[in-house]
Design a protein around this motif. Structure first.
Motif, PDB file in Angstrom:
ATOM      1  N   LEU A   1      74.191 -24.160 -64.671  1.00 34.90           N
ATOM      2  CA  LEU A   1      74.089 -22.705 -64.626  1.00 34.90           C
ATOM      3  C   LEU A   1      74.481 -22.148 -63.261  1.00 34.90           C
ATOM      4  N   SER A   2      75.050 -20.955 -63.297  1.00 32.77           N
ATOM      5  CA  SER A   2      75.323 -20.201 -62.079  1.00 32.77           C
ATOM      6  C   SER A   2      74.236 -19.149 -61.928  1.00 32.77           C
ATOM      7  N   VAL A   3      73.548 -19.155 -60.800  1.00 28.65           N
ATOM      8  CA  VAL A   3      72.403 -18.271 -60.574  1.00 28.65           C
ATOM      9  C   VAL A   3      72.701 -17.375 -59.370  1.00 28.65           C
ATOM     10  N   VAL A   4      72.301 -16.107 -59.475  1.00 29.89           N
ATOM     11  CA  VAL A   4      72.390 -15.202 -58.334  1.00 29.89           C
ATOM     12  C   VAL A   4      70.980 -14.727 -58.004  1.00 29.89           C
ATOM     13  N   ALA A   5      70.692 -14.652 -56.711  1.00 30.49           N
ATOM     14  CA  ALA A   5      69.368 -14.218 -56.255  1.00 30.49           C
ATOM     15  C   ALA A   5      69.538 -13.217 -55.116  1.00 30.49           C
TER      16      ALA A   5
ATOM     17  N   ARG B   1      64.538 -13.115 -50.991  1.00 30.00           N
ATOM     18  CA  ARG B   1      64.306 -14.454 -51.516  1.00 30.00           C
ATOM     19  C   ARG B   1      62.991 -14.987 -50.968  1.00 30.00           C
ATOM     20  N   ASP B   2      62.229 -15.651 -51.829  1.00 32.38           N
ATOM     21  CA  ASP B   2      60.985 -16.251 -51.366  1.00 32.38           C
ATOM     22  C   ASP B   2      60.793 -17.595 -52.063  1.00 32.38           C
TER      23      ASP B   2
ATOM     24  N   LYS C   1      74.325 -18.238 -55.791  1.00 31.23           N
ATOM     25  CA  LYS C   1      74.871 -17.237 -54.878  1.00 31.23           C
ATOM     26  C   LYS C   1      73.759 -16.263 -54.483  1.00 31.23           C
ATOM     27  N   SER C   2      73.965 -15.581 -53.382  1.00 35.71           N
ATOM     28  CA  SER C   2      73.049 -14.491 -53.044  1.00 35.71           C
ATOM     29  C   SER C   2      73.865 -13.214 -52.945  1.00 35.71           C
TER      30      SER C   2
END
Length: 265
Positions: free
Chosen positions: A162-166, A171-172, A188-189
């Motif tokens: 999976l590709s995740v963006v946060a 971010r914690d 990615k952020s």
């Protein structure tokens, strides 16, 4: 509501606000103050809010309007309403990182059904058409003439990669622990409501948010993602995220492409 007229108006107001924001962004000495909750506010937030609010009230004088920068609107109760974050990602703006957006959405019966997200420093413009489907328009942008628009749609996720963006600024450890439950190939952020748009275009499959947000932070991105075939659900029970809640405050949520095998927290 006439959605043809609405979307032309929302698109134009977002572009006008973005132009004003970039004028202030170019000034090395723009003013930054702290609000009562210690979050930053700039003259760009306020200038964009004034412009968008005036434009919406002129075009839709009978529609309810909720906007981040006018606290008097936060006590309104309405079934159908415009909701505006004139500059989402103020921290990104102040740090000159570019990941900030103009957000305008129309909510009907608890669901954001139309919206526009404009990232002026990134030259990216996402909006729902009159029929509810989402496009990304290519620049350069003309306020009075729609350019080349490409329909966008969410990915077909591979749960083994999976590709995740946060969030870039929020971010914690809890977020990282939750992301750790998935098989992630790419993390990615990004700042502001751009995270919804990255899921909408298929650039990411999943965006979990374990932190405080308000409805004006999410409504336009939610509409853009829905129009691209995506979903936004509550973190606790995976039911759809609804709008018009008391104080316009959101619970934790997850934005996703359908097909992601959601993990329990």
């Amino acid at each position: 509501m006439e959605f043809d007229k609405m979307m032309l108006t929302l698109r134009k107001l977002a572009l006008q606000a973005g132009e004003r924001i970039m004028e202030i962004y170019a000034d090395p000495n723009f003013e930054v103050r702290s609000k009562s909750d210690e979050s930053p506010v700039t003259e760009a937030d306020e200038a964009a809010d004034t412009l968008i609010s005036a434009g919406l009230q002129a075009a839709f004088p009978h529609a309810a309007l909720i906007t981040e920068e006018q606290s008097a609107t936060h006590d309104l109760e309405a079934g159908n309403f415009f909701i505006v974050d004139p500059l989402d990602g103020t921290k990104e703006f102040v740090k000159r990182r570019g990941d900030f957006t103009v957000n305008i959405a129309w909510v009907e019966d608890g669901t954001p059904v139309r919206g526009v997200v404009y990232a002026p420093a990134r030259d990216r413009l996402f909006w729902t058409q009159a029929d509810g489907t989402t496009v990304e328009e290519a620049g350069p942008f003309n306020q009075n003439k729609i350019g080349t628009c490409t329909p966008i749609s969410v990915s077909k996720p591979d749960n083994s990669a999976l590709s995740v963006v946060a969030s870039k600024s929020h971010r914690d450890q809890a977020t990282d622990d939750y992301i750790g439950k998935y098989a992630v190939s790419d993390l990615k952020s990004a700042g502001s409501s751009l995270k919804f748009c990255l899921v909408a275009t298929g650039e990411a499959d999943l965006y979990p948010r374990l932190g405080r947000t308000m409805e004006w932070d999410t409504a336009a991105g939610h509409a853009v993602l829905s129009g691209a075939g995506g979903q936004v659900v509550r973190f606790d029970d995976h039911t759809p995220l609804t709008y018009g809640k008391p104080g316009y405050e959101n619970p934790f949520f997850i934005a996703l492409a359908p097909g992601v095998d959601l993990k329990k927290h």
